[in-house]
Design an enzyme around this catalytic site. Sequence first.
Site, PDB file in Angstrom:
ATOM      1  N   ASN A 432      42.082  47.845  41.145  1.00 34.48           N
ATOM      2  CA  ASN A 432      40.672  47.809  42.006  1.00 34.48           C
ATOM      3  C   ASN A 432      39.682  46.997  41.211  1.00 34.48           C
ATOM      4  O   ASN A 432      38.929  45.811  42.063  1.00 34.48           O
ATOM      5  CB  ASN A 432      40.736  49.247  41.888  1.00 34.48           C
ATOM      6  CG  ASN A 432      38.782  49.450  42.162  1.00 34.48           C
ATOM      7  OD1 ASN A 432      38.021  48.424  43.165  1.00 34.48           O
ATOM      8  ND2 ASN A 432      38.715  51.050  43.162  1.00 34.48           N
ATOM      9  N   ASP A 433      39.266  46.799  39.732  1.00 33.90           N
ATOM     10  CA  ASP A 433      38.656  46.409  39.532  1.00 33.90           C
ATOM     11  C   ASP A 433      38.334  44.328  39.837  1.00 33.90           C
ATOM     12  O   ASP A 433      38.177  43.432  39.790  1.00 33.90           O
ATOM     13  CB  ASP A 433      37.629  46.572  38.276  1.00 33.90           C
ATOM     14  CG  ASP A 433      36.785  47.753  37.595  1.00 33.90           C
ATOM     15  OD1 ASP A 433      36.922  48.368  39.056  1.00 33.90           O
ATOM     16  OD2 ASP A 433      36.736  48.481  36.420  1.00 33.90           O
ATOM     17  N   VAL A 434      39.456  44.612  39.522  1.00 37.28           N
ATOM     18  CA  VAL A 434      39.944  42.564  39.003  1.00 37.28           C
ATOM     19  C   VAL A 434      40.146  42.345  40.264  1.00 37.28           C
ATOM     20  O   VAL A 434      40.502  40.946  40.450  1.00 37.28           O
ATOM     21  CB  VAL A 434      41.322  42.893  38.546  1.00 37.28           C
ATOM     22  CG1 VAL A 434      42.086  43.480  37.235  1.00 37.28           C
ATOM     23  CG2 VAL A 434      42.634  43.764  39.241  1.00 37.28           C
TER      24      VAL A 434
END
Length: 505
Positions: A432-434
């Site tokens: 997700n965040d990456v």
Amino acid sequence: MNPWVALAYLVSGVFFILALRGLSSPASSRAGNRFGMIGMLIAVVTTLVTHFPWIKPDAAKCAQIRDVSSDGSTFAFDGPGACGYMSYPDWFGAGEILIAIAIGAIIGITIARRIAMTAMPELVAAFHSLVGLAAVLVGWAAYLNPGAFSLLVGDSIGAVSKVEMGLGIAIGAITFSGSVIAFAKLSGRMSGSPILLPARHVINLGTLAAIIVLTALFAMAGPAETMPLIVALTVLAFIIGFLLIIPIGGADMPVVVSMLNSYSGWAAAAMGFTLGNTAMIITGALVGSSGAILSYIMCRAMNRSFISVIAGGFGADDSGGAGGEAKEQRPYKQGSAADAAFMLEQAEKVIIIPGYGMAVAQAQHALREMADLLEEKGVEVKYAIHPVAGRMPGHMNVLLAEAQVPYENVFELEDINSEFAQADVAFIIGANDVVNPAAKTDKSSPIYGMPVFDVDKAKQVFFIKRSMGGVGYAGVDNDVFYMDQTMMLLSDAKKMVEEIVKALD
């Protein structure tokens, strides 16, 4: 020290260095693991031979002694270069050591054979806790029986030995309690959300300052005054270990595990000085320094402060977004496994980005099967691994290796990021965040500045996640969900990939 003993410890240290070198690449990791095992075997055997009560030299018995003593309490023997005796109590002590080694070996082999790769992060944290606890126990053993450790200067422990002992106990206790919290968070026995105590930074700094002061007082105190000081030092060190880790969110555990690994190394090195054991000093220094360097590299990969990791509260501000809510829902396109399978078959190049969601769903084997089917159909498949994906350093690499994904198909962020512009499909599974472009465009975002994959440049994006209701650990919504070329595949990761595999057959 006997020169042969020093040479054996030096050889074991060389093997440990070769182990670190081998573990730096998936292709050489097996060889690196073997080097580490050989080095540890040499160190353990050398320590047993030199410290085991095999022989108690006695000049008066260096003649050819062959008979059992008259009272039967000792067994005398001779041999090449050996003269002396071993009493029955020594044999009992030797038996206890061998039994302890056997029990530890059985437990270690059993755990290693049964543990699932998805549970490897919490296993590593648990092992770190044991290293820390061992350092505490060795430090206390040296304090309670300094004569056995050759620490006495006159009738008291030397000041330098007290400093080494205090530091070893403190670092070991911090490692133990911190690793226990990390284990609880990683295994789901404790919420992964940060637990923010009021004035936690003041409490942490005050506790650390108290530990330093107590160590100094312990070093300068007389024999009758040391007990309350070392007890207080140990208790505070256990407490600060808990306080440093509980404010850290579960998604930041890769850096935490790496840092705890570093702490365990420094604890072992400190105990090596206490014991006068060169192998422990070398090994502890290697583990401590490599863990610290890895932590620093990972902090840079997440755009975090290295100092904040050491101080505690990493990734968790009082007003931070950890565990925050998603923004107002926007229109998005949802697809099925059949839709994804059809588009994957038409692609020429697919880049897969795995994340912690893949680990939780244990979808790595199904993912490998899907990739094999695509390659049989002439599709080029590559895997892109972010430095902090998962719950420990190299977590995704370990899972893909378990699924026997070829090493040459796995790439780090800096090596593959430029290829997304030529990719037909970016296949995101559990990350997700990456992959959040806010890290590049939104200066107010908590992940701003963190290197991320340029999945928005791919022609088509498939994004597998359980539902649209959740966001990444940073607590910010992901614009990739709503891009025109993105198809959301909302399901359990393993179930969705298995359905895609069926549709590809």
